[in-house]
Write an enzyme that holds these catalytic residues in place. Structure first.
Site, PDB file in Angstrom:
ATOM      1  N   TRP A  85       0.962  -1.184  -0.196  1.00 47.18           N
ATOM      2  CA  TRP A  85       0.075  -0.047   0.053  1.00 47.18           C
ATOM      3  C   TRP A  85       0.852   1.427  -0.026  1.00 47.18           C
ATOM      4  CZ3 TRP A  85      -4.737   2.280   0.588  1.00 47.18           C
ATOM      5  CH2 TRP A  85      -5.019   3.517   1.388  1.00 47.18           C
ATOM      6  N   ASN A 115       0.548   5.473   0.702  1.00 45.23           N
ATOM      7  CA  ASN A 115      -0.552   6.830   0.768  1.00 45.23           C
ATOM      8  C   ASN A 115       0.359   8.100   0.450  1.00 45.23           C
ATOM      9  OD1 ASN A 115      -0.356   5.777   3.640  1.00 45.23           O
ATOM     10  ND2 ASN A 115      -0.822   7.720   4.163  1.00 45.23           N
ATOM     11  N   ASP A 116       0.626   9.017   1.166  1.00 45.09           N
ATOM     12  CA  ASP A 116       1.242  10.510   0.911  1.00 45.09           C
ATOM     13  C   ASP A 116       2.822  10.108   0.223  1.00 45.09           C
ATOM     14  OD1 ASP A 116      -0.784  10.717   2.820  1.00 45.09           O
ATOM     15  OD2 ASP A 116       0.487  11.533   4.328  1.00 45.09           O
ATOM     16  N   GLN A 125       4.627   7.124   2.060  1.00 45.42           N
ATOM     17  CA  GLN A 125       4.088   6.215   3.146  1.00 45.42           C
ATOM     18  C   GLN A 125       3.537   4.745   2.522  1.00 45.42           C
ATOM     19  OE1 GLN A 125       2.683   7.463   6.572  1.00 45.42           O
ATOM     20  NE2 GLN A 125       4.806   7.872   5.835  1.00 45.42           N
ATOM     21  N   PHE A 181       5.437   8.178  10.087  1.00 42.84           N
ATOM     22  CA  PHE A 181       4.452   9.026   9.348  1.00 42.84           C
ATOM     23  C   PHE A 181       5.197   9.997   8.492  1.00 42.84           C
ATOM     24  CE2 PHE A 181       0.168   8.470  11.795  1.00 42.84           C
ATOM     25  CZ  PHE A 181       0.151   7.112  11.598  1.00 42.84           C
ATOM     26  N   ASP A 237       3.577  15.428  10.373  1.00 44.71           N
ATOM     27  CA  ASP A 237       3.875  15.971   8.918  1.00 44.71           C
ATOM     28  C   ASP A 237       4.744  17.159   8.751  1.00 44.71           C
ATOM     29  OD1 ASP A 237       2.150  13.724   8.680  1.00 44.71           O
ATOM     30  OD2 ASP A 237       0.501  14.876   8.088  1.00 44.71           O
TER      31      ASP A 237
HETATM   32  C1  FRU Z   1      -2.394  11.793   5.716  1.00 44.02           C
HETATM   33  C2  FRU Z   1      -1.615  11.075   6.663  1.00 44.02           C
HETATM   34  C3  FRU Z   1      -0.707  12.004   7.411  1.00 44.02           C
HETATM   35  C4  FRU Z   1       0.257  11.168   8.270  1.00 44.02           C
HETATM   36  C5  FRU Z   1      -0.092   9.977   7.401  1.00 44.02           C
HETATM   37  C6  FRU Z   1       0.169   8.432   7.972  1.00 44.02           C
HETATM   38  O1  FRU Z   1      -2.752  10.839   4.632  1.00 44.02           O
HETATM   39  O2  FRU Z   1      -2.974  10.693   7.617  1.00 44.02           O
HETATM   40  O3  FRU Z   1      -1.337  13.025   8.052  1.00 44.02           O
HETATM   41  O4  FRU Z   1       1.387  11.455   8.487  1.00 44.02           O
HETATM   42  O5  FRU Z   1      -1.150   9.860   6.353  1.00 44.02           O
HETATM   43  O6  FRU Z   1       0.139   7.247   7.150  1.00 44.02           O
END
Ligand code: FRU
Length: 724
Positions: free
Chosen positions: A294, A296-297, A313, A353, A417
């Site tokens: 997976w 994400n950011d 991420q 994170f 973040d």
């Molecule tokens: C945004 C978030 C961030 C965090 C990260 C964790 O998508 O929630 O705020 O650092 O994803 O995966």
């Protein structure tokens, strides 16, 4: 004699339907009533009556019988109490029940009491975040208490996370009920590392097991993994090359005794199913996505030693979010990416994170070596407390966490973040950090001379919690207005990309306009811009998390194409524009150019002869009398309504002003999504959408009146993936 006959007949009739003859089950409690009677209640954890499923704030409670169950989540996890049954006689060899919730043998239990002692006890399966509220079949062998008087007690003395228990359907029975196979604790498999990867079997949605990798007996890596107890959905590679030749042990906290998870693990130097890598049906062909697991950011975006670095991420061991690592990829052109493996792994301070990266040109941090400025990563360690840490590298490949971490302690829970920039006028580093502060989203500004010591400088407020403006993943940068270097403005944005424009003196951001809308589509989140793009290039380039849907694939989610950001003047003030970077032009394989023409309603489809999978379409149209200008791109509907000056993509609408009376439109279409740019970048509309492989049709038509097509190119694109 005669009297036996009917009895025998009756017996054989029963035998026809039942495999063996057993005394009937004796129900003890099913918790179907509107109070607990005849059980007695103390405390407030159980409420006054059985629950009917989940209670407010609880995950879904499943697999109980009938309508009601015992659920001690009344008033949340913090409440305590007990339930006691009336006395009953033990008349069957087994007591069977369904149980779920938190695991705590002392404080959260269903207990059998005989002669003033608790002689049997059962608890739930969950002892850490995540997990499931589902109930599972369990039972006790109670033959030794036959004929005795007993009571049942359900106790909840636990007040922390998972401080509640779910119980239902308690009965006495003669046959041991079939439950899930017993779980063994700390199941292990040991092997000597001979290759780069261990391949772990993953079943999406399976219970998460804590999997620890021990190297020569020392625990090095810990993850919560949906291990496949039988055939896996996919194999997750665990990189072990740094431990080649060492003795590795994989330990699983709990595992069904018949699980094949550990025995199925193998090692090799390449991924399993590597022959299909990047060719998977739902793999974006010019959008970055991780090989496995997976994302994400986007994180740590920086240009360093001639390469663009994109961290992200990453859950290397799951199809869903979790186990946050920083994955790492590099590219010479932001378009062709090479994934290099995970660089920041969860540690004692928590999962890794989101955060950012900077090149420390003046070696203010002291992490540089032999004239090599270090690349410094600034990240959130999301344990309890949640803190900010840094890591550095002088080769862009291996990263070392600073031994003085954390560099910023928790301000309030969930602060996260960090995005760091160099502020030349004050010669200081500036960090923007998301902090929920006095019930408001805020961005805290910190300054530092050396990336290690940070001082609070100022605070900018966003929305109240629950609303999106200035919520998580801030970015902060300066842009010239209309390309004029003497007229610059600062832009501050949060994860949904809504932004403020204003001024900044190195201490305080003074917004002039706030809550300006960023992207206008769906599935776009937590964007970040590259740090340290050389001055002679001077572009500000952003990549967002593109929430594409990739069911059935060994990976999930992706990133948008790189977007060049600009500020342009409008009658309402400066506004941000988004344009796909010019590097994407290198993907064009064949260009279909069209002469200017008038498009009549019901006329011929100028795109009829085309058949393309990966597409970049650029059009300029004078709308004339048309009420709608319609593009059908492999079944994605892109419709412009000149009267409303509105664009819609698959029904999702956004304002898109005509520019000099013209609609200018750029559409990128990949297997998993569209990115549509209109109004010279004032409208950027990303849209996850899974195309059908056999539909490569394109259509352009007008409705309601004629329009003038002044220019149209359809570029067919090649894949950026060139798997080795
Ligand atoms: C945004 C978030 C961030 C965090 C990260 C964790 O998508 O929630 O705020 O650092 O994803 O995966």
């Amino acid at each position: 004699m005669h009297s036996f006959i009917p009895q025998n007949l009756a017996l054989s009739a029963i035998c026809l339907f039942a495999p063996a003859l057993h005394a009937a089950d004796l129900p003890i409690a099913d918790f179907e009533g509107d109070n607990y009677a005849p059980w007695t209640v103390t405390g407030d954890a159980f409420g006054t009556a059985p629950a009917r499923g989940p209670l407010p704030g609880q995950m879904n409670v499943e697999d109980f019988k009938g309508k009601g169950l015992v659920n001690s989540f009344h008033k949340g996890d913090g409440s305590t109490g007990s339930l006691t049954s009336p006395e009953f006689r033990v008349e069957r060899p087994f007591i069977s029940f369904l149980i779920g919730g938190g695991m705590d043998n002392e404080k959260l239990a269903l207990q059998l009491w005989v002669d003033g002692k608790a002689v049997r006890s059962a608890t739930g399966p969950n002892d850490r975040p995540g997990g499931t509220e589902a109930l599972a079949q369990a039972s006790w062998d109670v033959a030794e208490f036959a004929g005795k008087t007993a009571t049942l007690r359900i106790i909840d003395g636990a007040t922390g996370g998972w401080g509640h228990l779910n119980v239902d359907h308690i009965l006495q029975t003669e046959v041991k009920p079939k439950g899930p196979p017993p779980l063994i604790s700390n199941a292990e498999r040991s092997l000597t590392a001979t290759a780069r990867y261990l391949h772990l079997p993953i079943k999406n949605g399976a219970p998460k097991r804590l999997v620890t990798l021990l190297v020569d007996g020392k625990a090095e890596v810990r993850n919560d993994i949906e291990l496949a107890d039988g055939p896996p959905d996919w194999w997750a590679p665990m990189e072990v090359r740094e431990w080649k030749g060492k003795f590795l042990t994989l330990r699983v906290d709990r595992m069904p005794e018949d699980s094949t998870a550990l025995s199925s693990i193998s090692q090799s130097d390449s991924l399993k199913d590597a022959e299909n890598l990047y060719r998977e049906p739902l793999r974006g062909q010019f959008h970055f996505s991780p090989r496995r697991g997976w994302n994400n950011d986007p994180n740590g975006m920086a240009f360093y030693n001639g390469e663009y670095h994109l961290f992200f991420q990453h859950n290397p061991y799951g199809w869903g979010w979790g186990n946050m690592h920083w994955g790492h990829a590099v590219s010479k052109d932001m378009v062709h990416w090479e994934e290099l493996g995970d660089k920041l792994l969860p540690d004692a301070m928590g999962p890794m994170f989101s955060g950012s990266a900077v090149v420390d040109w003046h070696n203010t941090s002291g992490f540089g070596r032999e004239g090599k400025p270090p690349l410094v990563l600034i990240y959130t360690a999301a344990g309890n407390p949640t803190v900010q840490g840094i890591a550095f590298s002088t080769d862009g490949r291996t990263f070392t966490k600073y031994d003085g971490n954390p560099v910023l302690k928790q301000i309030t829970g969930g602060n996260r973040d960090p995005k760091v920039i160099w502020h030349e006028p004050t010669k200081k580093w500036v960090m923007v950090l998301y902090v929920e502060w006095e019930k408001t989203h805020t961005i805290h500004f910190f300054t530092s001379p050396n990336l290690r010591d940070w001082t609070l400088a100022s605070i900018t407020e966003g929305d109240a919690p629950g609303k999106p403006y200035l919520y998580e993943c801030p970015d902060f940068f300066e842009l010239p207005v209309d390309g004029d270097g003497s007229r610059k403005k600062w832009v501050l944005l949060g994860a949904n990309s809504d932004y403020a424009v204003g001024t900044f003196d190195g201490i305080r951001f003074k917004p002039e306009q706030t809550k300006l809308p960023g992207h206008r589509g769906r599935g776009f989140y937590a964007p970040q811009t590259f740090s340290d793009i050389p001055e002679k290039d001077g572009r500000r380039i952003q990549i967002g998390w593109f929430q594409t849907e990739t069911k059935g694939m060994p990976f999930n989610q992706s990133m948008t194409v790189p977007l060049e950001l600009k500020l342009v003047s409008t009658p309402d003030g400066p506004r941000m524009t988004f344009t796909p970077v010019k590097e994407l032009e290198a993907l064009r394989t064949r260009t279909n150019s069209f002469e200017a023409m008038t498009l009549e309603p019901g006329g011929k489809n100028p795109l009829d002869a085309l058949n393309a999978e990966l597409i970049e379409l650029r059009a300029e149209i004078e709308p004339g009398d048309a009420s709608e200008i319609v593009f059908n791109i492999r079944d994605a509907m892109v419709i412009y309504e000149p009267k409303k000056q509105e664009l819609s993509v698959n029904g999702h609408r956004a304002p898109a002003p005509l520019r000099e009376g013209k609609l200018r439109l750029t559409i990128y279409c990949d297997r998993t999504g569209l990115e549509v740019f209109a109004s010279d970048g004032l409208c950027y509309l990303p849209m996850p959408f899974n195309t059908k492989p056999d539909n490569k049709r394109l259509l352009l038509e007008t409705r309601g009146g004629a329009a003038r097509l002044t220019s149209l190119q359809v570029h067919e694109l090649r894949s950026t993936w060139n798997p080795k």
